[in-house]
Design an enzyme around this catalytic site. Structure first.
Site, PDB file in Angstrom:
ATOM      1  N   ASN A 161       0.459 -12.746   8.124  1.00  0.00           N
ATOM      2  CA  ASN A 161       0.316 -11.884   9.307  1.00  0.00           C
ATOM      3  C   ASN A 161      -1.031 -11.164   9.220  1.00  0.00           C
ATOM      4  O   ASN A 161      -1.196 -10.265   8.410  1.00  0.00           O
ATOM      5  CB  ASN A 161       1.479 -10.880   9.327  1.00  0.00           C
ATOM      6  CG  ASN A 161       1.333  -9.857  10.445  1.00  0.00           C
ATOM      7  OD1 ASN A 161       0.558 -10.052  11.389  1.00  0.00           O
ATOM      8  ND2 ASN A 161       2.076  -8.767  10.349  1.00  0.00           N
ATOM      9  N   TRP A 162      -1.970 -11.579  10.052  1.00  0.00           N
ATOM     10  CA  TRP A 162      -3.325 -10.994   9.985  1.00  0.00           C
ATOM     11  C   TRP A 162      -3.415  -9.638  10.664  1.00  0.00           C
ATOM     12  O   TRP A 162      -4.445  -8.989  10.611  1.00  0.00           O
ATOM     13  CB  TRP A 162      -4.337 -11.948  10.630  1.00  0.00           C
ATOM     14  CG  TRP A 162      -4.505 -13.253   9.933  1.00  0.00           C
ATOM     15  CD1 TRP A 162      -3.877 -13.675   8.800  1.00  0.00           C
ATOM     16  CD2 TRP A 162      -5.371 -14.318  10.330  1.00  0.00           C
ATOM     17  NE1 TRP A 162      -4.290 -14.941   8.472  1.00  0.00           N
ATOM     18  CE2 TRP A 162      -5.209 -15.356   9.393  1.00  0.00           C
ATOM     19  CE3 TRP A 162      -6.259 -14.504  11.381  1.00  0.00           C
ATOM     20  CZ2 TRP A 162      -5.915 -16.561   9.476  1.00  0.00           C
ATOM     21  CZ3 TRP A 162      -6.959 -15.691  11.473  1.00  0.00           C
ATOM     22  CH2 TRP A 162      -6.792 -16.703  10.526  1.00  0.00           C
ATOM     23  N   LYS A 163      -2.372  -9.254  11.380  1.00  0.00           N
ATOM     24  CA  LYS A 163      -2.385  -7.989  12.138  1.00  0.00           C
ATOM     25  C   LYS A 163      -3.623  -7.942  13.036  1.00  0.00           C
ATOM     26  O   LYS A 163      -4.071  -8.993  13.497  1.00  0.00           O
ATOM     27  CB  LYS A 163      -2.296  -6.794  11.189  1.00  0.00           C
ATOM     28  CG  LYS A 163      -1.201  -6.983  10.132  1.00  0.00           C
ATOM     29  CD  LYS A 163      -0.836  -5.732   9.416  1.00  0.00           C
ATOM     30  CE  LYS A 163       0.124  -6.068   8.298  1.00  0.00           C
ATOM     31  NZ  LYS A 163       0.923  -4.961   7.844  1.00  0.00           N
ATOM     32  N   HIS A 171       8.688  -6.545  14.085  1.00  0.00           N
ATOM     33  CA  HIS A 171       7.922  -6.079  12.920  1.00  0.00           C
ATOM     34  C   HIS A 171       7.926  -4.554  12.920  1.00  0.00           C
ATOM     35  O   HIS A 171       7.898  -3.927  13.982  1.00  0.00           O
ATOM     36  CB  HIS A 171       6.478  -6.624  13.016  1.00  0.00           C
ATOM     37  CG  HIS A 171       5.692  -6.385  11.759  1.00  0.00           C
ATOM     38  ND1 HIS A 171       5.117  -5.164  11.482  1.00  0.00           N
ATOM     39  CD2 HIS A 171       5.398  -7.191  10.718  1.00  0.00           C
ATOM     40  CE1 HIS A 171       4.503  -5.250  10.302  1.00  0.00           C
ATOM     41  NE2 HIS A 171       4.664  -6.466   9.821  1.00  0.00           N
ATOM     42  N   GLU A 222       5.747  -2.432  12.467  1.00  0.00           N
ATOM     43  CA  GLU A 222       4.651  -1.786  13.219  1.00  0.00           C
ATOM     44  C   GLU A 222       4.945  -1.802  14.719  1.00  0.00           C
ATOM     45  O   GLU A 222       4.515  -0.905  15.448  1.00  0.00           O
ATOM     46  CB  GLU A 222       3.320  -2.468  12.869  1.00  0.00           C
ATOM     47  CG  GLU A 222       2.854  -2.049  11.479  1.00  0.00           C
ATOM     48  CD  GLU A 222       2.068  -3.100  10.711  1.00  0.00           C
ATOM     49  OE1 GLU A 222       1.494  -4.001  11.322  1.00  0.00           O
ATOM     50  OE2 GLU A 222       2.060  -3.009   9.464  1.00  0.00           O
ATOM     51  N   GLU A 236      11.865  -6.848   5.288  1.00  0.00           N
ATOM     52  CA  GLU A 236      10.635  -6.119   4.988  1.00  0.00           C
ATOM     53  C   GLU A 236      10.927  -4.621   4.912  1.00  0.00           C
ATOM     54  O   GLU A 236      10.973  -3.939   5.953  1.00  0.00           O
ATOM     55  CB  GLU A 236       9.601  -6.359   6.091  1.00  0.00           C
ATOM     56  CG  GLU A 236       9.171  -7.792   6.227  1.00  0.00           C
ATOM     57  CD  GLU A 236       7.718  -7.860   6.704  1.00  0.00           C
ATOM     58  OE1 GLU A 236       6.898  -8.399   5.957  1.00  0.00           O
ATOM     59  OE2 GLU A 236       7.416  -7.353   7.795  1.00  0.00           O
ATOM     60  N   GLY A 254       2.178  -2.678   3.488  1.00  0.00           N
ATOM     61  CA  GLY A 254       0.816  -2.151   3.505  1.00  0.00           C
ATOM     62  C   GLY A 254       0.607  -0.966   2.585  1.00  0.00           C
ATOM     63  O   GLY A 254      -0.398  -0.257   2.680  1.00  0.00           O
ATOM     64  N   SER A 303       3.806  -5.885   0.770  1.00  0.00           N
ATOM     65  CA  SER A 303       2.770  -5.777  -0.268  1.00  0.00           C
ATOM     66  C   SER A 303       2.799  -6.903  -1.299  1.00  0.00           C
ATOM     67  O   SER A 303       2.458  -6.691  -2.470  1.00  0.00           O
ATOM     68  CB  SER A 303       2.845  -4.413  -0.980  1.00  0.00           C
ATOM     69  OG  SER A 303       2.539  -3.375  -0.073  1.00  0.00           O
ATOM     70  N   GLY A 335       1.128  -9.739   4.599  1.00  0.00           N
ATOM     71  CA  GLY A 335       0.164  -9.075   5.473  1.00  0.00           C
ATOM     72  C   GLY A 335      -1.207  -9.055   4.828  1.00  0.00           C
ATOM     73  O   GLY A 335      -1.952 -10.038   4.849  1.00  0.00           O
TER      74      GLY A 335
HETATM   75  C1  PEP Z   1       3.555  -7.441   6.992  1.00  0.00           C
HETATM   76  O1  PEP Z   1       2.668  -7.113   7.752  1.00  0.00           O
HETATM   77  O2  PEP Z   1       4.577  -7.983   7.416  1.00  0.00           O
HETATM   78  C2  PEP Z   1       3.397  -7.172   5.555  1.00  0.00           C
HETATM   79  C3  PEP Z   1       4.344  -7.537   4.725  1.00  0.00           C
HETATM   80  O3  PEP Z   1       2.245  -6.552   5.195  1.00  0.00           O
HETATM   81  P1  PEP Z   1       1.731  -6.312   3.662  1.00  0.00           P
HETATM   82  O4  PEP Z   1       1.879  -7.609   2.933  1.00  0.00           O
HETATM   83  O5  PEP Z   1       0.306  -5.887   3.818  1.00  0.00           O
HETATM   84  O6  PEP Z   1       2.603  -5.250   3.103  1.00  0.00           O
END
Ligand code: PEP
Length: 256
Positions: A11-13, A96, A98, A168, A174, A214, A235
């Site tokens: 997931n590049w956000k 998600h 976010e 998640e 993050g 993470s 992410g």
């Molecule tokens: C995500 O955006 O779903 C995610 C798991 O981000 P990160 O790996 O940066 O925690």
């Protein structure tokens, strides 16, 4: 959908513009092997999807939308629908954290999006997970159940195998904080037992459940080794093509 396949989703956000995204895909394509038991998916920004869909070899890497609107068309300024994404993406993130916490998306929105994705031949990746305060209050299982019921309410048992669930924990996204494997196992077992309750054992057993929060190239193997984890949602680490390639490599090894 086969649970013997590991699904690795990046997931590049809101990162990487058109040129950077194309360059990244070019580099990743050089190292991703076509492996029967590993499916690689990237979720770039909406802006880059069309370009990348022309560049990508779908046998090697698939595309996901990070978001979309649930109605198919109409007067919804600024939105893009699942029907417009049909044929461009194979997967889409839904719910998600976010989207839930920055953009206040409700379970009702999430449910409508899961439906819209399925109706448009796109596999929804339904993200569920507890916040730190919910975890501290011992509410993790209740939150997971509510989010599953909320997101899947209109999904039939025939449609369930189109759906991917991503566990998640919000506090791990993050933040660099890692969920301990035992907690991940417990949460995913709770997810699967809720799916069983809703759809019966056979349908529930076939659902791919991912872990995300993470995960790095160093920690990926630990999570992939857990019997209940069918893949990873990455992410931050997916923005570095070397780190992402190394995570994919770990998935090949775990599925040998
Ligand atoms: C995500 O955006 O779903 C995610 C798991 O981000 P990160 O790996 O940066 O925690």
């Amino acid at each position: 959908m086969a649970r013997d396949k590991a699904l690795i989703v990046g997931n590049w956000k809101m990162n990487l513009g058109v040129h950077e995204a194309s360059l990244y895909l070019h580099k990743l394509s050089k190292v991703v092997k076509i492996h029967r038991n590993v499916e690689v998916v990237i979720a770039p920004t909406m802006l880059t999807l069309q370009t990348l869909s022309l560049q990508v070899n779908l046998r090697q890497i698939k595309l996901a939308a990070q978001n979309f609107y649930w109605r198919d068309h109409g007067a919804y300024t600024g939105e893009v629908s699942a029907s417009q994404l049909r044929g461009i993406v194979q997967f889409a993130l839904v719910g998600h954290s976010e989207r839930r916490y920055v953009f206040n998306e409700s379970d009702k929105d999430t449910r409508a999006k899961v439906q819209a994705a399925i109706r448009n031949d796109i596999r929804p990746i339904l993200c569920v997970g507890e916040t730190l305060s919910e975890r501290t209050a011992n509410e993790t299982k209740d939150v997971l159940f509510d989010q599953l019921i909320g997101g899947l309410a209109n999904v039939t048992s025939e449609e369930l195998d189109r759906v991917v669930i991503a566990y998640e924990p919000v506090w791990a996204i993050g933040t660099g904080k890692n969920a301990v494997p035992e907690d991940v196992m417990n949460a995913i077992q709770a997810i699967r037992s809720q799916l069983k309750h809703l759809y019966g054992a056979k349908a529930a057993d076939g659902v791919q459940v991912l872990y995300g929060g993470s995960v790095t190239a160093d920690s990926a193997a630990t999570y992939l080794a857990l019997p209940d984890v069918d893949g990873l949602l990455i992410g931050g680490a997916s923005l570095d093509d070397h780190a992402f390639a190394s995570i994919i490599e770990k998935a090949y090894v775990s599925k040998k």
